[in-house]
Write a protein that holds these residues in place. Structure first.
Motif, PDB file in Angstrom:
ATOM      1  N   ALA A  45       0.824  -1.062  -0.093  1.00 31.47           N
ATOM      2  CA  ALA A  45      -0.071  -0.027   0.084  1.00 31.47           C
ATOM      3  C   ALA A  45       0.990   1.173   0.045  1.00 31.47           C
ATOM      4  CB  ALA A  45      -0.693   0.157   1.383  1.00 31.47           C
ATOM      5  N   LEU A  46       1.908   1.189   0.847  1.00 30.46           N
ATOM      6  CA  LEU A  46       2.663   2.433   0.980  1.00 30.46           C
ATOM      7  C   LEU A  46       3.440   2.558  -0.650  1.00 30.46           C
ATOM      8  CD1 LEU A  46       4.421   2.076   4.477  1.00 30.46           C
ATOM      9  CD2 LEU A  46       2.595   3.778   3.666  1.00 30.46           C
ATOM     10  N   GLU A  47       3.840   1.466  -0.901  1.00 32.19           N
ATOM     11  CA  GLU A  47       4.714   1.533  -2.487  1.00 32.19           C
ATOM     12  C   GLU A  47       3.639   2.320  -3.423  1.00 32.19           C
ATOM     13  OE1 GLU A  47       5.886  -2.456  -3.127  1.00 32.19           O
ATOM     14  OE2 GLU A  47       7.623  -2.485  -1.844  1.00 32.19           O
ATOM     15  N   PHE A  48       2.628   1.565  -3.347  1.00 27.82           N
ATOM     16  CA  PHE A  48       1.442   2.154  -4.480  1.00 27.82           C
ATOM     17  C   PHE A  48       1.185   3.700  -4.102  1.00 27.82           C
ATOM     18  CE2 PHE A  48      -2.772   3.163  -5.534  1.00 27.82           C
ATOM     19  CZ  PHE A  48      -2.659   2.842  -6.983  1.00 27.82           C
ATOM     20  N   ASP A  93      -0.326   0.274  11.984  1.00 30.89           N
ATOM     21  CA  ASP A  93       0.999   1.052  11.433  1.00 30.89           C
ATOM     22  C   ASP A  93       0.960   1.590  10.233  1.00 30.89           C
ATOM     23  OD1 ASP A  93       2.087  -0.290  13.764  1.00 30.89           O
ATOM     24  OD2 ASP A  93       2.886  -1.959  12.472  1.00 30.89           O
ATOM     25  N   LEU A  94       0.210   1.200   9.395  1.00 33.70           N
ATOM     26  CA  LEU A  94      -0.179   1.771   7.991  1.00 33.70           C
ATOM     27  C   LEU A  94      -0.781   3.157   8.363  1.00 33.70           C
ATOM     28  CD1 LEU A  94      -0.046   1.711   4.962  1.00 33.70           C
ATOM     29  CD2 LEU A  94      -2.413   0.559   5.093  1.00 33.70           C
ATOM     30  N   LEU A  95      -1.837   2.993   8.957  1.00 32.91           N
ATOM     31  CA  LEU A  95      -2.577   4.131   9.571  1.00 32.91           C
ATOM     32  C   LEU A  95      -1.540   5.159  10.002  1.00 32.91           C
ATOM     33  CD1 LEU A  95      -5.114   5.942  10.421  1.00 32.91           C
ATOM     34  CD2 LEU A  95      -5.262   4.628  12.296  1.00 32.91           C
ATOM     35  N   ARG A  96      -0.620   4.921  11.015  1.00 34.95           N
ATOM     36  CA  ARG A  96       0.228   5.958  11.581  1.00 34.95           C
ATOM     37  C   ARG A  96       1.286   6.545  10.520  1.00 34.95           C
ATOM     38  NH1 ARG A  96       3.309   4.172  16.231  1.00 34.95           N
ATOM     39  NH2 ARG A  96       3.993   6.220  16.395  1.00 34.95           N
ATOM     40  N   LYS A  97       1.444   5.797   9.645  1.00 30.93           N
ATOM     41  CA  LYS A  97       2.696   6.335   8.574  1.00 30.93           C
ATOM     42  C   LYS A  97       1.760   7.108   7.480  1.00 30.93           C
ATOM     43  CE  LYS A  97       6.308   2.895   8.277  1.00 30.93           C
ATOM     44  NZ  LYS A  97       7.209   3.776   8.706  1.00 30.93           N
ATOM     45  N   ILE A  98       0.439   6.758   7.229  1.00 28.28           N
ATOM     46  CA  ILE A  98      -0.352   7.694   6.355  1.00 28.28           C
ATOM     47  C   ILE A  98      -0.400   9.166   7.023  1.00 28.28           C
ATOM     48  CG2 ILE A  98      -2.668   7.935   5.211  1.00 28.28           C
ATOM     49  CD1 ILE A  98      -2.462   5.067   4.674  1.00 28.28           C
ATOM     50  N   LYS A  99      -0.902   8.956   8.319  1.00 30.09           N
ATOM     51  CA  LYS A  99      -1.217  10.231   8.934  1.00 30.09           C
ATOM     52  C   LYS A  99       0.197  11.109   9.399  1.00 30.09           C
ATOM     53  CE  LYS A  99      -5.439   9.612   8.745  1.00 30.09           C
ATOM     54  NZ  LYS A  99      -6.327  10.499   7.937  1.00 30.09           N
ATOM     55  N   GLU A 100       1.185  10.482   9.418  1.00 29.37           N
ATOM     56  CA  GLU A 100       2.573  11.058   9.520  1.00 29.37           C
ATOM     57  C   GLU A 100       2.857  12.037   8.240  1.00 29.37           C
ATOM     58  OE1 GLU A 100       5.092   8.221  11.387  1.00 29.37           O
ATOM     59  OE2 GLU A 100       3.944   8.340  13.447  1.00 29.37           O
ATOM     60  N   SER A 101       2.318  11.581   7.096  1.00 28.95           N
ATOM     61  CA  SER A 101       2.919  12.043   5.916  1.00 28.95           C
ATOM     62  C   SER A 101       2.383  13.153   5.582  1.00 28.95           C
ATOM     63  CB  SER A 101       2.623  10.745   4.711  1.00 28.95           C
ATOM     64  OG  SER A 101       2.812  11.527   3.643  1.00 28.95           O
ATOM     65  N   LYS A 102       2.899  14.190   5.163  1.00 23.68           N
ATOM     66  CA  LYS A 102       2.452  15.413   4.750  1.00 23.68           C
ATOM     67  C   LYS A 102       1.637  15.330   3.625  1.00 23.68           C
ATOM     68  CE  LYS A 102       5.623  19.408   5.805  1.00 23.68           C
ATOM     69  NZ  LYS A 102       6.454  20.263   5.393  1.00 23.68           N
ATOM     70  N   SER A 103       1.937  14.633   2.372  1.00 25.20           N
ATOM     71  CA  SER A 103       1.151  14.432   1.203  1.00 25.20           C
ATOM     72  C   SER A 103      -0.140  13.550   1.561  1.00 25.20           C
ATOM     73  CB  SER A 103       1.940  14.022   0.030  1.00 25.20           C
ATOM     74  OG  SER A 103       2.679  12.898   0.352  1.00 25.20           O
ATOM     75  N   LEU A 104      -0.065  12.559   2.366  1.00 24.22           N
ATOM     76  CA  LEU A 104      -1.165  11.669   2.361  1.00 24.22           C
ATOM     77  C   LEU A 104      -2.166  12.016   3.749  1.00 24.22           C
ATOM     78  CD1 LEU A 104       1.096   8.391   1.500  1.00 24.22           C
ATOM     79  CD2 LEU A 104      -0.351   9.853   0.303  1.00 24.22           C
TER      80      LEU A 104
END
Length: 187
Positions: A45-48, A93-104
């Motif tokens: 998902a992160l790669e996509f 973990d995926l949720l946290r990475k997305i919410k920590e990303s400026k663009s996502l």
């Protein structure tokens, strides 16, 4: 703009390691006229989405179906629905990475799980998940997704103008009908 045409433009990224659950959510989303991309892990998902850790860059270059230059601007995902319990990277973990990303960070995320654990549900909602669905996901659950996608597209179109009002109107669960940006939105 015709509402039917707008619905067809909504793109959902579905993430689940179980092929049966992934196919079920994919079918439910397609039945509701969403464009669906389904992947079997949080890493994929992160790669996509084009959000990768530095150490993952070498692995991505070898993957034929994923470009390391993908960025959210090119992908245009309106919502991510992910299983909570997956090997390697959990849905949390995926949720946290997305919410920590400026663009996502503005992409709505919905978590699914077959386990009804209040502490898990609360933790996901506190971290920024829009909804938490218990599996098996039903069509009535999928129907709850549209307001979250409307919120995401409205904010992209309007910027920060009336952001508080938009959030309030969409996140009010007791409403069944809301007029939003001139569209009649059914909850």
């Amino acid at each position: 703009m015709v509402v039917g045409a707008a619905e067809a433009q909504f793109h959902v990224l579905a993430v689940d390691d179980s092929i049966i659950d992934r196919k079920l959510i994919e079918r439910l989303l397609k039945t509701s006229s969403y464009q669906v991309t389904a992947v079997d892990s949080g890493i994929k998902a992160l790669e996509f989405l084009g959000l990768n850790d530095e150490e993952d860059q070498s692995d991505i270059a070898e993957a034929p179906s994923v470009s390391p230059n993908n960025h959210h601007q090119d992908v245009d995902v309106n919502l991510i629905i992910t299983d909570y319990c997956m090997p390697g990277m959990t849905g949390y973990d995926l949720l946290r990475k997305i919410k920590e990303s400026k663009s996502l960070k503005d992409i709505p995320v919905v978590i699914m799980s077959s386990e009804n654990e209040p502490s898990r549900i609360n933790r996901c909602l506190e971290e920024g998940a829009e909804e938490f669905f218990l599996k098996p996901v039903k069509l009535s659950d999928v129907n709850k997704l549209r307001p979250h996608m409307m919120k995401g597209t409205s904010m992209e179109n309007e910027g920060n103008i009336n952001e508080g009002k938009a959030m309030e109107e969409i996140q009010t669960p007791e409403r069944t009908r809301t007029i939003y940006n001139g569209f009649d939105v059914l909850s």
